[in-house]
Design an enzyme around this catalytic site. Structure first.
Site, PDB file in Angstrom:
ATOM      1  CD1 TRP A 187      67.431  -1.107  63.885  1.00  0.00           C
ATOM      2  CD2 TRP A 187      68.873  -0.433  65.465  1.00  0.00           C
ATOM      3  NE1 TRP A 187      68.676  -0.998  63.308  1.00  0.00           N
ATOM      4  CE2 TRP A 187      69.574  -0.584  64.247  1.00  0.00           C
ATOM      5  CE3 TRP A 187      69.572  -0.040  66.603  1.00  0.00           C
ATOM      6  CZ2 TRP A 187      70.945  -0.339  64.134  1.00  0.00           C
ATOM      7  CZ3 TRP A 187      70.943   0.213  66.496  1.00  0.00           C
ATOM      8  CH2 TRP A 187      71.609   0.077  65.268  1.00  0.00           C
ATOM      9  CD  GLU A 228      64.311   1.643  63.747  1.00  0.00           C
ATOM     10  OE1 GLU A 228      64.409   1.510  64.985  1.00  0.00           O
ATOM     11  OE2 GLU A 228      64.731   2.652  63.147  1.00  0.00           O
ATOM     12  CE  LYS A 230      71.084   1.710  60.157  1.00  0.00           C
ATOM     13  NZ  LYS A 230      71.801   2.155  61.322  1.00  0.00           N
ATOM     14  CG  ASP A 261      64.847   5.416  60.939  1.00  0.00           C
ATOM     15  OD1 ASP A 261      65.149   6.270  60.079  1.00  0.00           O
ATOM     16  OD2 ASP A 261      65.318   5.433  62.096  1.00  0.00           O
ATOM     17  CG  HIS A 264      66.665   2.683  59.022  1.00  0.00           C
ATOM     18  ND1 HIS A 264      66.425   1.936  60.141  1.00  0.00           N
ATOM     19  CD2 HIS A 264      67.513   3.663  59.419  1.00  0.00           C
ATOM     20  CE1 HIS A 264      67.075   2.438  61.172  1.00  0.00           C
ATOM     21  NE2 HIS A 264      67.739   3.499  60.752  1.00  0.00           N
ATOM     22  CG  HIS A 288      62.304   5.424  64.622  1.00  0.00           C
ATOM     23  ND1 HIS A 288      63.382   4.680  65.032  1.00  0.00           N
ATOM     24  CD2 HIS A 288      61.422   5.413  65.659  1.00  0.00           C
ATOM     25  CE1 HIS A 288      63.161   4.236  66.258  1.00  0.00           C
ATOM     26  NE2 HIS A 288      61.980   4.667  66.654  1.00  0.00           N
ATOM     27  CG  ASP A 296      70.387   5.878  58.931  1.00  0.00           C
ATOM     28  OD1 ASP A 296      69.570   6.769  59.179  1.00  0.00           O
ATOM     29  OD2 ASP A 296      70.617   4.927  59.703  1.00  0.00           O
ATOM     30  CG  ASP A 298      70.228   9.067  62.372  1.00  0.00           C
ATOM     31  OD1 ASP A 298      69.026   8.830  62.483  1.00  0.00           O
ATOM     32  OD2 ASP A 298      71.087   8.180  62.209  1.00  0.00           O
ATOM     33  CG  ASP A 328      66.053   7.396  65.277  1.00  0.00           C
ATOM     34  OD1 ASP A 328      66.955   7.926  65.963  1.00  0.00           O
ATOM     35  OD2 ASP A 328      66.134   6.228  64.836  1.00  0.00           O
TER      36      ASP A 328
END
Ligand code: RNT
Ligand code: ZN
Length: 422
Positions: A187, A228, A230, A261, A264, A288, A296, A298, A328
């Site tokens: 990434w 990955e 995004k 992810d 993302h 992820h 995003d 997390d 993640d």
């Protein structure tokens, strides 16, 4: 919860599920074979262990200042061990390149070697964990202007190409020594805050860099490459070089695993529905699993609709061997070990629910156009006694069931993480 209680509830669950033709023992066995990759970066807010103070850049952010973050490799390992002790089953640890064991020396990203990860491999072997790996293309002066593998400057591009190839070799060594394929994920943060006119130019650079990276052939018995995408990052709101279309195209043309992810994509766009499409064109998919709240962000993964949908898609597509599940997120506002345990247990619960789904009946309804029946059974399935099966699984694996892990984590905080910084 007493064991007798857990057993009693499990016996009832067994009977109830049998009425729907579902074998709970089999579901438990299947769940037990599903490893989840714990991202090492939750324990230290994505700081890593390079010498000097590494500032987190790349458009990602761990918000919060809850005490007790892991400051050393020993602390991080202890925290992961603690988290693992509260999670049933055998799992994986996902490392990033800047978590190497550099022994206090300054080793730049284009100098890292397998030897800097030997102590991680030894630790993993001793603990019976498997390892996954990531190159670290952020939090570095050579990524300071927001570009790495797509940079205008050839020497900077070369630096990152070299780094990623080195990481792929390290991943290969991890897989070889641990006897389990190491998933290596790429990434990069590349993108711009504001309007970018030559969008094609940077993507061409990224494509060329990846071609050079993958020219070096690794043994795919020991490691597998993943890429990955995004949508945007903080400070890269207008343009992200490695978009979903970019990597999906690159991955399918070059037979390289795509990492999805869940943070993302656009806020209402879900990764669960991408799994069955990707699997028609790629042999495997890497996930992820994260939880974006408005962006995003997390957040810690919880047992919500999308997590359940992800698990259902994996099971319904008969893809438990093809979909690699990694977590993640990085929440620095709560107990960090608790953050792991909540996220992994939620993921396991979602998988268990999916494994216990009355799928044969649901498919039969669907085939006959009985859509009310399908909807009703999906609703009923949500409240079947799957939680009793999860408690039983925990008990069987010698791990505390139910909310009892809260007290364990409080204790660890009192004795260990809460004392850090004293
Ligand atoms: C960033 C990506 C990436 C990182 C880790 C630390 O948006 O999700 O996977 O979170 O590599
Ligand atoms: Zn990610």
């Amino acid at each position: 919860m007493k064991n007798a209680q857990i057993n009693q509830a499990f016996e009832y669950a067994k009977v109830r599920y049998a009425e729907l033709g579902i074998d709970v023992e089999k579901a438990v066995e299947q769940l037990d074979k599903l490893p989840i990759s714990l991202h090492c970066w939750q324990a230290d807010d994505v700081s890593g262990f390079e010498s000097g103070d590494t500032e987190l850049t790349g458009g990602i952010q761990a918000t919060g200042n809850y005490p007790g973050k892991a400051r050393t490799i020993a602390e991080l390992r202890a925290d992961i061990e603690k988290a693992m002790s509260l999670i049933p089953g055998e799992h994986r640890v996902n490392l990033h390149a800047f978590y190497g064991d550099f022994g206090g020396e300054s080793v730049d990203r284009d100098q890292i070697e397998p030897k800097h990860f030997q102590s991680w491999i030894d630790w993993a072997k001793a603990k019976n964990y498997k390892l996954d790996f990531n190159c670290t293309c952020f939090s570095h002066e050579k990524s300071g202007d927001g570009f790495t593998l797509s940079h205008r400057d050839n020497t900077i591009r070369e630096f990152w190409i070299d780094h990623v190839i080195r990481c792929r070799k390290i991943a290969e060594e991890m897989g070889r020594q641990l006897g389990s394929k190491c998933m290596h994920n790429i990434w990069i943060p590349d993108g711009s805050k504001d309007l970018t006119v030559d969008r094609l130019y940077y993507r061409q650079n990224l494509k060329d860099s990846l071609d050079k990276i993958f020219e070096y052939k690794t043994n795919d018995i020991y490691m597998k490459d993943c890429i990955e995408s995004k949508l945007f990052g903080i400070g890269a709101e207008s343009y992200t070089v490695g978009s979903h279309e970019f990597y999906m195209g690159y991955g399918i043309r070059n037979n390289i695993i795509v990492t999805l992810d869940s943070g993302h994509f656009h806020p209402t766009e879900v990764i669960s529905d991408k799994i069955s499409s990707l699997l028609l064109f790629l042999p495997e998919v890497m996930l992820h699993v994260s939880r974006g709240v408005r962006w995003d962000s997390d957040h810690v993964v919880i047992l919500g609709d999308e997590l359940q949908a992800i698990a259902q898609e994996i099971v319904r597509a008969d893809a438990v061997d093809k979909v690699h599940i990694g977590l993640d997120y990085f929440d620095a506002s709560i107990n960090r070990i608790g953050a792991y345990v909540v996220g992994v247990r939620a993921t396991q619960k979602a998988l268990l629910q999916a494994l216990l789904e009355p799928i044969t009946q649901l498919r039969a309804y669907e085939a006959k156009g009985q859509n009310f029946e399908r909807l009703a059974l999906l609703e009923e399935a949500k409240s079947l006694p799957w939680a009793a099966v999860f408690d039983y699984y925990c008990m069987k694996k010698g791990v505390v069931a139910g909310e009892a892990y809260i007290a364990d984590i409080q204790q660890y905080e009192k004795e260990v993480t809460g004392r850090r910084g004293e």
